[in-house]
Write a protein that holds these residues in place. Structure first.
Motif, PDB file in Angstrom:
ATOM      1  N   GLU A  37      80.120-114.984  50.565  1.00  0.00           N
ATOM      2  CA  GLU A  37      79.354-114.038  51.370  1.00  0.00           C
ATOM      3  C   GLU A  37      78.499-113.219  50.414  1.00  0.00           C
ATOM      4  O   GLU A  37      79.025-112.575  49.509  1.00  0.00           O
ATOM      5  N   LEU A  38      77.174-113.271  50.610  1.00  0.00           N
ATOM      6  CA  LEU A  38      76.262-112.490  49.785  1.00  0.00           C
ATOM      7  C   LEU A  38      75.875-111.220  50.508  1.00  0.00           C
ATOM      8  O   LEU A  38      75.534-111.239  51.695  1.00  0.00           O
ATOM      9  N   HIS A  39      75.932-110.108  49.802  1.00  0.00           N
ATOM     10  CA  HIS A  39      75.549-108.793  50.307  1.00  0.00           C
ATOM     11  C   HIS A  39      74.662-108.159  49.243  1.00  0.00           C
ATOM     12  O   HIS A  39      75.150-107.410  48.391  1.00  0.00           O
ATOM     13  N   GLY A  40      73.385-108.518  49.243  1.00  0.00           N
ATOM     14  CA  GLY A  40      72.475-108.027  48.210  1.00  0.00           C
ATOM     15  C   GLY A  40      72.894-108.577  46.854  1.00  0.00           C
ATOM     16  O   GLY A  40      72.951-109.788  46.657  1.00  0.00           O
ATOM     17  N   ASP A  41      73.201-107.687  45.929  1.00  0.00           N
ATOM     18  CA  ASP A  41      73.613-108.090  44.583  1.00  0.00           C
ATOM     19  C   ASP A  41      75.122-108.151  44.426  1.00  0.00           C
ATOM     20  O   ASP A  41      75.649-108.112  43.308  1.00  0.00           O
ATOM     21  N   GLN A  66      71.370-107.881  35.290  1.00  0.00           N
ATOM     22  CA  GLN A  66      70.263-108.566  34.618  1.00  0.00           C
ATOM     23  C   GLN A  66      70.729-109.815  33.876  1.00  0.00           C
ATOM     24  O   GLN A  66      70.041-110.823  33.865  1.00  0.00           O
ATOM     25  N   ALA A  67      71.907-109.766  33.270  1.00  0.00           N
ATOM     26  CA  ALA A  67      72.417-110.899  32.482  1.00  0.00           C
ATOM     27  C   ALA A  67      73.055-111.978  33.354  1.00  0.00           C
ATOM     28  O   ALA A  67      73.446-113.023  32.853  1.00  0.00           O
ATOM     29  N   GLY A  68      73.201-111.740  34.661  1.00  0.00           N
ATOM     30  CA  GLY A  68      73.813-112.725  35.551  1.00  0.00           C
ATOM     31  C   GLY A  68      74.945-112.110  36.350  1.00  0.00           C
ATOM     32  O   GLY A  68      75.102-110.893  36.413  1.00  0.00           O
ATOM     33  N   TRP A  69      75.732-112.965  36.970  1.00  0.00           N
ATOM     34  CA  TRP A  69      76.838-112.520  37.817  1.00  0.00           C
ATOM     35  C   TRP A  69      78.026-112.101  36.952  1.00  0.00           C
ATOM     36  O   TRP A  69      78.413-112.810  36.035  1.00  0.00           O
ATOM     37  N   LYS A  70      78.616-110.937  37.281  1.00  0.00           N
ATOM     38  CA  LYS A  70      79.789-110.415  36.575  1.00  0.00           C
ATOM     39  C   LYS A  70      80.933-110.276  37.573  1.00  0.00           C
ATOM     40  O   LYS A  70      80.761-109.706  38.661  1.00  0.00           O
ATOM     41  N   LEU A  71      82.092-110.775  37.203  1.00  0.00           N
ATOM     42  CA  LEU A  71      83.288-110.620  38.019  1.00  0.00           C
ATOM     43  C   LEU A  71      83.784-109.190  37.889  1.00  0.00           C
ATOM     44  O   LEU A  71      84.022-108.706  36.781  1.00  0.00           O
ATOM     45  N   VAL A  72      83.925-108.487  39.015  1.00  0.00           N
ATOM     46  CA  VAL A  72      84.395-107.102  38.973  1.00  0.00           C
ATOM     47  C   VAL A  72      85.761-106.932  39.636  1.00  0.00           C
ATOM     48  O   VAL A  72      86.390-105.890  39.484  1.00  0.00           O
ATOM     49  N   HIS A  73      86.221-107.945  40.383  1.00  0.00           N
ATOM     50  CA  HIS A  73      87.540-107.862  41.000  1.00  0.00           C
ATOM     51  C   HIS A  73      88.051-109.265  41.276  1.00  0.00           C
ATOM     52  O   HIS A  73      87.302-110.127  41.731  1.00  0.00           O
ATOM     53  N   HIS A  74      89.331-109.493  40.987  1.00  0.00           N
ATOM     54  CA  HIS A  74      89.991-110.769  41.284  1.00  0.00           C
ATOM     55  C   HIS A  74      91.387-110.461  41.777  1.00  0.00           C
ATOM     56  O   HIS A  74      92.095-109.642  41.194  1.00  0.00           O
ATOM     57  N   GLN A  75      91.775-111.118  42.858  1.00  0.00           N
ATOM     58  CA  GLN A  75      93.127-110.987  43.377  1.00  0.00           C
ATOM     59  C   GLN A  75      93.528-112.352  43.909  1.00  0.00           C
ATOM     60  O   GLN A  75      92.719-113.059  44.509  1.00  0.00           O
ATOM     61  N   SER A  76      94.767-112.764  43.635  1.00  0.00           N
ATOM     62  CA  SER A  76      95.247-114.038  44.179  1.00  0.00           C
ATOM     63  C   SER A  76      96.741-113.951  44.429  1.00  0.00           C
ATOM     64  O   SER A  76      97.437-113.134  43.826  1.00  0.00           O
ATOM     65  N   GLY A  77      97.184-114.780  45.334  1.00  0.00           N
ATOM     66  CA  GLY A  77      98.600-114.844  45.651  1.00  0.00           C
ATOM     67  C   GLY A  77      98.938-116.221  46.189  1.00  0.00           C
ATOM     68  O   GLY A  77      98.086-116.921  46.743  1.00  0.00           O
ATOM     69  N   GLU A  78     100.181-116.607  46.028  1.00  0.00           N
ATOM     70  CA  GLU A  78     100.616-117.937  46.440  1.00  0.00           C
ATOM     71  C   GLU A  78     100.484-118.107  47.954  1.00  0.00           C
ATOM     72  O   GLU A  78     100.719-117.180  48.726  1.00  0.00           O
ATOM     73  N   THR A  79     100.078-119.308  48.360  1.00  0.00           N
ATOM     74  CA  THR A  79      99.917-119.641  49.765  1.00  0.00           C
ATOM     75  C   THR A  79     100.211-121.121  49.963  1.00  0.00           C
ATOM     76  O   THR A  79     100.399-121.863  48.992  1.00  0.00           O
TER      77      THR A  79
END
Length: 94
Positions: A37-41, A66-79
């Motif tokens: 899902e894209l929401h602007g930047d 400016q340098a590209g996409w930066k990961l600012v949050h990651h969350q994962s859990g077993e499913t």
């Protein structure tokens, strides 16, 4: 990381990922069936990750700079594995 307490701050996160990626016993991580899902930047990516025999549901939030996409949050859990085939990894953001 699944089963770990939350990591806060860039230093703690980078130290943790460095240790994981430097571990020769670490199994590869693959992302599959991504929905973006894209929401602007800002991009929100929800996907499945496979790590060895485990399937995780993951949420990743990226911000475009400016340098590209930066990961600012990651969350994962077993499913449970999804009903779809996870054979082919999804492309990455560009």
């Amino acid at each position: 990381h699944p089963g770990w307490p939350p990591l806060l701050g860039r230093e703690a996160v980078m130290k943790s990922w460095s240790a994981i990626l430097a571990n020769p016993q670490q199994q590869p991580v693959s992302a599959h069936a991504a929905v973006v899902e894209l929401h602007g930047d800002t991009a929100i990516v929800i996907c499945y990750e496979t790590v060895g025999q485990f399937t995780l549901a993951a949420t990743n939030v990226f911000v475009r700079e400016q340098a590209g996409w930066k990961l600012v949050h990651h969350q994962s859990g077993e499913t449970q594995p999804p009903q779809t085939d996870l054979a082919e990894p999804e492309p990455t953001l560009q």
